[in-house]
Design an enzyme around this catalytic site. Structure first.
Site, short mmCIF file in Angstrom:
data_model
loop_
_atom_site.label_atom_id
_atom_site.label_comp_id
_atom_site.label_asym_id
_atom_site.label_seq_id
_atom_site.Cartn_x
_atom_site.Cartn_y
_atom_site.Cartn_z
N LYS A 64 -10.06 -6.42 4.15
CA LYS A 64 -10.61 -7.41 3.21
C LYS A 64 -11.55 -8.39 3.92
CE LYS A 64 -6.62 -6.92 0.25
NZ LYS A 64 -5.21 -7.25 0.12
N GLU A 89 0.84 -1.19 0.00
CA GLU A 89 0.00 0.00 0.00
C GLU A 89 0.88 1.25 0.00
OE1 GLU A 89 -3.56 -0.10 0.01
OE2 GLU A 89 -2.91 -2.09 -0.55
N1 HSE Z 1 -1.22 -4.15 -0.51
C1 HSE Z 1 -2.17 -5.13 -0.92
C2 HSE Z 1 -1.55 -6.50 -0.77
C3 HSE Z 1 -2.54 -4.85 -2.35
O1 HSE Z 1 -0.34 -6.58 -0.60
O2 HSE Z 1 -2.27 -7.50 -0.79
C4 HSE Z 1 -3.73 -5.62 -2.83
O3 HSE Z 1 -4.88 -5.37 -2.08
#
Ligand code: HSE
Length: 335
Positions: A225, A210
Site C-alpha cells: 500500500k 489476506e
Molecule cells: N488484509 C488487508 C488488511 C485487507 O488487513 O488491511 C485490506 O487491504
C-alpha cells in the site's frame, strides 16, 4: 455498462450483493445500469451477454463453491483468459487474491484487459506493488482508465483524498496504519490478552486477512500500500523492493502491556519521507493516528495545509466493494 468480474471472493460477492440491492438507486441517482456479463472463479466461469442474474449466481456459488455450476450459463474449467479480450464489456474488475511475489494472475488479467481497450478496476495489490508505473503507462497508451482506490484503506478514500485534495500542495511526509488485520491483532493482544495465533485466527475468520496471512503479519501488505501511495501521490517510480519492511511477529502481549503503562501503543506504521519504511512503531495513545480495531489511519503532512488525517475501515467485503463502485462511477464520468 457491462462488467467482467474476475475473482469471486469476499469483496466481489459483496459487490454483486450491493449491485442487486441498490440496483434502482444506482439507476435513479447515477443513471447507471451496470450489467455483470461474466464472473470468473477458480472453478471456471459464468457468462451471459445479456447480464447474469446475480442473486442466482450468489446462491449457486454458496451451494456448489463455483459460479461455473450455474445451469445454461456455466463454463466449468474455463479460465479468465478465454473472455477478457474477446467478450464485449466496458470494464474488467480484477479481484483475485494478492500475490506479492509474481503479481499473478492479476497482472496478466489487467494487462490483457488494458490491451483490449477495457477500463480496469482492481482491488488486487500485487500487480500495483510490483508494476504500477508500467500499468499506468499501458492504460494511458490504450486510452483507458485504471482505477484502484480499494487497494489502500478498503472503502476509505485515502487515495482519492491524497491525489485530489492535495494536488496543489507539496506532500512532505505520509505516515499511517495501513493494515487492518495487524491493527486488529495488536489491539486484541493489548486489550484482551489474546495470543498472536488467537488474534490472527480471529482476523482470518472475520475476513480481514489476506488469503496468505503472512502478507499481513510480515508487513508486506502495508508495504504494497505504501508503494501504491508513493506512486500515486509523488513523482516517485517505486516498487515493493524499494521499501524497508519489518512485520509484527516478534511483538508479544507483554511488550504491548509494558508500552501501554508508559502511555504508548505499538502499531505497524508505514512512512514515506525521504525513505520508505514499514515497521512496528510506538505511538502516544493521545496521538490521533493511534486508533484501534481494523481501522486504518493516514496522516498527510503537507507544506501549506499542514497535517490532515483520514481514518476509516481498512478491510472488509462491503467496505472494499464500495470503493469499486466509487471507481466505476469515476470511470463512467470520464467516459
Ligand atoms: N488484509 C488487508 C488488511 C485487507 O488487513 O488491511 C485490506 O487491504
Amino acid at each position: 455498462m457491462r462488467l467482467i468480474l474476475i475473482g469471486y471472493g469476499v469483496v466481489a460477492q459483496s459487490l454483486t450483493k450491493i449491485l442487486t440491492v441498490r440496483k434502482q438507486e444506482i439507476l435513479e441517482r447515477h443513471g447507471m445500469h451496470p450489467r455483470v456479463v461474466a464472473i470468473v472463479d477458480k472453478g471456471g466461469l459464468a457468462l451471459n451477454t445479456k447480464g447474469l442474474d446475480l442473486e442466482r449466481v450468489e446462491s449457486i456459488k454458496k451451494k456448489y463453491g463455483t459460479v461455473a455450476s450455474i445451469p445454461e450459463y456455466g463454463r466449468p474449467g474455463k479460465p479468465a483468459q478465454d473472455i477478457i479480450g474477446s467478450l464485449d464489456a466496458e470494464v474488467v474488475i480484477e479481484a483475485t487474491p494478492t500475490n506479492l511475489e509474481t503479481g499473478e494472475p492479476g497482472t496478466s488479467h489487467i494487462e490483457e484487459a488494458l490491451k483490449a481497450g477495457k477500463h480496469v478496476i482492481t482491488v488486487n495489490k500485487g500487480p500495483l506493488a510490483l508494476a504500477l508505473p508500467a500499468l499506468t503507462e499501458m492504460a494511458t497508451y490504450n486510452g483507458v482508465h485504471l482505477r484502484f482506490s480499494g487497494t489502500v484503506g478498503g472503502g476509505t478514500p485515502i487515495l482519492d483524498f491524497g491525489r485530489n485534495c492535495l494536488s496543489f500542495d507539496r506532500l512532505l511526509s505520509i505516515e499511517g496504519i495501513l493494515n487492518g488485520s495487524t491493527n486488529y491483532m495488536l489491539t486484541e493482544m493489548e486489550k484482551h490478552g489474546s495470543t498472536f495465533e488467537e488474534a490472527l485466527n480471529e482476523a482470518q475468520i472475520k475476513g480481514y486477512a489476506e488469503a496468505d496471512p503472512s502478507l499481513d503479519v510480515d508487513g508486506l501488505d502495508a508495504a504494497a500500500k505504501l508503494t501504491i501511495m508513493a506512486n500515486w501521490f509523488t513523482d516517485k517510480d517505486v516498487t515493493l523492493k524499494d521499501i524497508s519492511v519489518e512485520g509484527i511477529r516478534d511483538i508479544k502481549p507483554e511488550d504491548l502491556k509494558e508500552a501501554s503503562k508508559r502511555g504508548f501503543a505499538i502499531k505497524l506504521i508505514g512512512r514515506i519521507d525521504k525513505k520508505m519504511k514499514v515497521g512496528p512503531t510506538e505511538l502516544k495513545t493521545s496521538d490521533p493516528l493511534c486508533i484501534g480495531g481494523t481501522l486504518n489511519a493516514v496522516k498527510f503532512h503537507s507544506e501549506f495545509a499542514g497535517d490532515e488525517i483520514i481514518i476509516g475501515k481498512g478491510a472488509g467485503g462491503p467496505e472494499t466493494a464500495s470503493s469499486i463502485l466509487r471507481d466505476l462511477l469515476n470511470i463512467r464520468e470520464k467516459m
